[in-house]
Design a protein around this motif. Structure first.
Motif, mmCIF file in Angstrom:
data_model
loop_
_atom_site.group_PDB
_atom_site.id
_atom_site.type_symbol
_atom_site.label_atom_id
_atom_site.label_comp_id
_atom_site.label_asym_id
_atom_site.label_seq_id
_atom_site.Cartn_x
_atom_site.Cartn_y
_atom_site.Cartn_z
ATOM 1 N N ARG A 132 3.828 4.407 3.795
ATOM 2 C CA ARG A 132 4.348 3.085 3.423
ATOM 3 C C ARG A 132 3.349 2.326 2.562
ATOM 4 N N SER A 188 16.937 -2.339 9.082
ATOM 5 C CA SER A 188 17.480 -1.562 7.969
ATOM 6 C C SER A 188 16.919 -0.149 8.071
ATOM 7 N N ARG A 210 14.631 3.001 6.205
ATOM 8 C CA ARG A 210 13.690 3.400 5.168
ATOM 9 C C ARG A 210 13.634 4.933 5.146
ATOM 10 N N THR A 211 13.582 5.488 3.940
ATOM 11 C CA THR A 211 13.546 6.941 3.770
ATOM 12 C C THR A 211 12.153 7.376 3.352
ATOM 13 N N ASN A 264 9.115 5.620 -1.639
ATOM 14 C CA ASN A 264 9.803 4.971 -2.756
ATOM 15 C C ASN A 264 11.313 5.183 -2.592
ATOM 16 N N PRO A 265 12.095 4.101 -2.516
ATOM 17 C CA PRO A 265 13.537 4.253 -2.245
ATOM 18 C C PRO A 265 14.270 5.115 -3.266
ATOM 19 N N SER A 266 13.840 5.079 -4.538
ATOM 20 C CA SER A 266 14.549 5.867 -5.556
ATOM 21 C C SER A 266 14.389 7.361 -5.302
ATOM 22 N N GLY A 307 14.009 8.624 -2.336
ATOM 23 C CA GLY A 307 14.844 8.872 -1.162
ATOM 24 C C GLY A 307 16.303 9.023 -1.525
ATOM 25 N N ARG A 308 16.785 8.192 -2.437
ATOM 26 C CA ARG A 308 18.187 8.302 -2.847
ATOM 27 C C ARG A 308 18.442 9.642 -3.551
#
Length: 731
Positions: free
Chosen positions: A358, A469, A471-472, A498-500, A502-503
């Motif tokens: 993180r 929420s 987090r990935t 980084n969420p991108s 993860g998506r």
């Protein structure tokens, strides 16, 4: 260790789906020969570099012996896959040409000559090493060299330990020739009854579970090959007979597994295919030089030598097993022990992987940094009550896999766990079936991926509930989730929250598990969808910079370079003025430094204590490499047709500045600067060892001595880690 290194050099079956069409024009064939290096001959050149390490006087003796066993193991697999494939093509009259314009039969003729030269060199090296080891009180001995006391002990060992394991089998009309498994070794005897009667031919197969070498008790390490015991004490096996002659032999079989794309049940198909592989067509019959003529005639007839290569060896058969002797507890004859570092960045967070990730992206450089951090990441996810799901790809996981155990524990703890198990991982099919069954019993959702494509990407995705929420957390690797190979393979493990990323990782898994083709990817490129296009676009961009007079450069590191499209793109870049440096450990079909074609391309190969396995691409992006503005990627894919067109792979951009600096200014630059472990590829396709000695640089020593940039904690932020400079080295 040889089995582990062998795994990294798995060879692709001939022919490939994208094999060039047959070309009848001799001028065009000559042009292709001048433009490309045959992949089979390039692989054999790689194995000669491995074998050269067995002659490296700077290495301890047992490490040299280990490299000898590695080269022998590599050559066995090459025979079982590549030679077997070419033989099959030639037998069926298939004239599809290789990248250099040669037909299967032409390749086989060239390969046989190289293989025989390598085997002769292996035997000569073994002879030298045996003499040197004897001076260190280690004998790889012949029985007649030993004292009577030791010979008596060996006879007792044979009677008590070997005799119960072996079964003599007569060969006559009522006893058909027994089946000899792939890599099987045996002794065939011609016998004469002492009291008269018909002569006999008998075969004794050496059980695969028996130790190849027997250590004689005592302070002095004395090793005797088990086949010597069988020959020496054959009279105990055949009472009432006189031994007229004997011959040692070894068989290698076609070992590829081919699966029809319309297969309905992959598990059932692979169980059947594994059984068929054990009985594949004989490709190589290896005989000892003193094989009895009658015994040899029987073997040649039974193994159909018209379609198999026959090699008579004046020396020891099956050198791959020499690694067993390397287990002798002689630290003075081995490399100095090395203990991987655990990333200080994670330790500063009390071992909490999620907290460390993180804070910022981290890259772990194996084996210099411990694979335990990858294991801990999955184990922490399995036990953390806030983690709701885990998705994991598994290509090779090893015999004792803590990753598998963690996924089982996660499922038992009620988490949603998905494991993509690749059944087509060559020579790991049976082990992966076992893991799949164990995972399914624990409640893991096991997916076998695509029938026609291997899932070779190394990805782990963990979803955690945080602050109302989700987090990935993602792990992307250049190597397998294999705790043993991670101790000797150089690989990169990239962690990010980084969420991108993860998506994109979630879309990747949906593609594998549900055939849902991903759209609007933000970070990743995925083969066989768009990874090739992304690489081409980056190379083309460098060509544009060069044409505009701006700095243009490409650095890349991978195991093999055989893909014609990539090679041609790199040739075009070189001709446009792009400066290109490639670190290619194994096969390289590109010709480097050829005027008018590739004069701006340099290629080197690093062979040493650790096996180079990480895959990296770096593009100058309009600036002189190395630069913070460069585009840097890590990937699971080599520059081969199979990786770009027939495997699921990922190309991962490195955007965090510290990780970017580590991959480019530390990992890649150290590989480029290395001279101590490097071989240079010359325009004629030959490799020459670079300078060793005063003023040389050893990248393995550098990485063993210095912490990584992204993994070091605040406590050592100010430590003077030697920074590398390409410009200083040029001066």
């Amino acid at each position: 260790m040889f089995d582990l290194l062998q795994m990294a050099n798995h060879v692709e079956r001939t022919p490939s789906m994208n094999a060039p069409e047959t070309i009848a024009n001799p001028a065009m064939e000559q042009e292709r020969h001048q433009r490309y290096v045959n992949r089979e001959l390039s692989w054999l050149a790689f194995n000669r570099r491995v074998l050269a390490e067995a002659e490296n006087t700077r290495y301890p003796l047992l490490e040299r012996l280990r490299f000898l066993s590695i080269s022998a193991s590599n050559l066995d697999e090459f025979t079982m896959i590549r030679i077997a494939g070419l033989e099959g093509m030639a037998t069926r009259g298939i004239e599809t040409t290789a990248i250099d314009g040669t037909t299967p039969r032409q390749q086989l003729d060239a390969i046989r000559e190289d293989v025989l030269q390598i085997e002769d060199r292996q035997q000569a090296i073994l002879t030298d090493l045996r003499h040197m080891l004897a001076e260190e009180n280690m004998l790889i001995a012949e029985i007649n060299q030993l004292s009577m006391r030791n010979q008596e002990w060996l006879q007792q060992y044979f009677e008590n330990e070997v005799l119960p394991l072996i079964t003599p089998q007569a060969i006559d009309p009522s006893h058909p020739f027994p089946f000899v498994a792939n890599l099987g070794m045996g002794v065939i005897f011609t016998l004469e009854r002492i009291k008269g009667g018909n002569d006999l031919v008998e075969m004794v197969l050496i059980p695969s579970g028996a130790p190849r070498f027997v250590r004689v008790p005592g302070d002095k390490a004395i090793y005797i090959a088990i086949e010597q015991l069988i020959v020496r004490f054959a009279d105990l096996l055949f009472p009432g007979f006189r031994i007229k002659g004997d011959g040692l032999f070894r068989v290698l079989r076609d070992s590829d597994i081919e699966v029809e794309e319309e297969a309905e049940d992959l598990v059932r198909v692979f169980r059947s295919a594994i059984q068929r592989r054990r009985r594949g067509r004989a490709v190589l019959l290896e005989l000892d030089e003193e094989c009895d003529a009658e015994a040899e005639a029987v073997l040649r007839e039974e193994f159909d030598v018209d379609s198999a290569m026959v090699v008579k060896t004046e020396g020891m058969l099956g050198l791959r097993h020499l690694d067993a002797i390397c287990a002798e507890p002689r630290p003075d004859l081995k490399f100095s022990p090395f203990s991987p570092r655990y990333p200080e960045r994670v330790l500063e967070h009390d071992g909490d992987c999620f907290a460390a990730i993180r804070e910022k992206d981290i890259i772990i450089h194996h084996p210099y940094e411990s694979f335990e951090v990858v294991v801990d990441f999955v184990q922490q996810a399995a036990r953390d009550p806030s983690v709701v799901s885990i998705k994991q790809t598994l290509y090779r996981a090893g015999d004792q896999s803590p990753i598998i155990n963690a996924l089982v524990e996660a499922a038992q703890n009620g988490k949603a766990v998905t494991a993509v198990v690749e059944l087509k991982a060559r020579f790991d099919e049976e082990r992966n079936l076992k893991w799949a069954n164990e995972l399914e019993r624990a409640g893991v959702q096991v997916i076998y991926g695509f029938v026609e494509w291997k899932t070779h990407a190394k990805v782990s995705l963990v979803v955690r509930r945080e602050d109302n929420s989700y987090r990935t957390y993602c792990h992307f690797g250049t190597g397998n989730y294999h705790p043993v190979t991670a101790k000797i393979y150089t690989d990169l493990s990239f962690f990010t929250a980084n969420p991108s990323f993860g998506r994109d990782a979630a879309k990747l898994f949906n593609f594998i598990t549900g055939y849902v083709e991903p759209h609007d990817l933000e970070q990743l490129a995925i083969s066989p969808l768009n990874l090739r296009d992304e690489l081409y676009a980056r190379i083309d961009r460098e060509i544009e910079f060069a044409q505009k007079g701006r700095p243009a450069g490409i650095w890349a590191k991978f195991n093999s370079l055989t893909e014609k499209g990539v090679i041609d793109r790199l040739y075009a870049a070189s001709q446009a003025g792009v400066e290109i440096t490639l670190v290619v450990r194994g096969i390289c079909s590109l010709r480097a430094g050829v005027p008018g074609l590739s004069e701006n391309i340099k290629v080197k190969s690093i062979i040493g204590r650790f096996l180079e396995h990480s895959r990296i691409w770096a593009f100058g992006n309009g600036y002189q490499l190395p630069s913070r503005r460069a585009k840097v990627y890590i990937t699971s894919a080599d520059a081969m047709g199979r990786n770009l067109d027939r495997r699921v792979e990922v190309l991962v951009p490195i955007t965090n500045s510290t990780v970017h600096d580590q991959v480019l200014d530390q990992v890649m630059l150290a590989n480029i600067l290395d001279t101590e472990r490097s071989w240079r590829l010359d325009p004629d396709g030959e490799y020459h060892r670079m300078a060793i000695g005063d003023g040389g640089f050893n990248c393995h020593d550098y990485f063993m001595s210095n912490p990584s940039l992204s993994g070091r904690g605040a406590a050592i932020e100010d430590r003077d880690v030697p920074r590398l400079s390409l410009r200083d080295r040029r001066k």
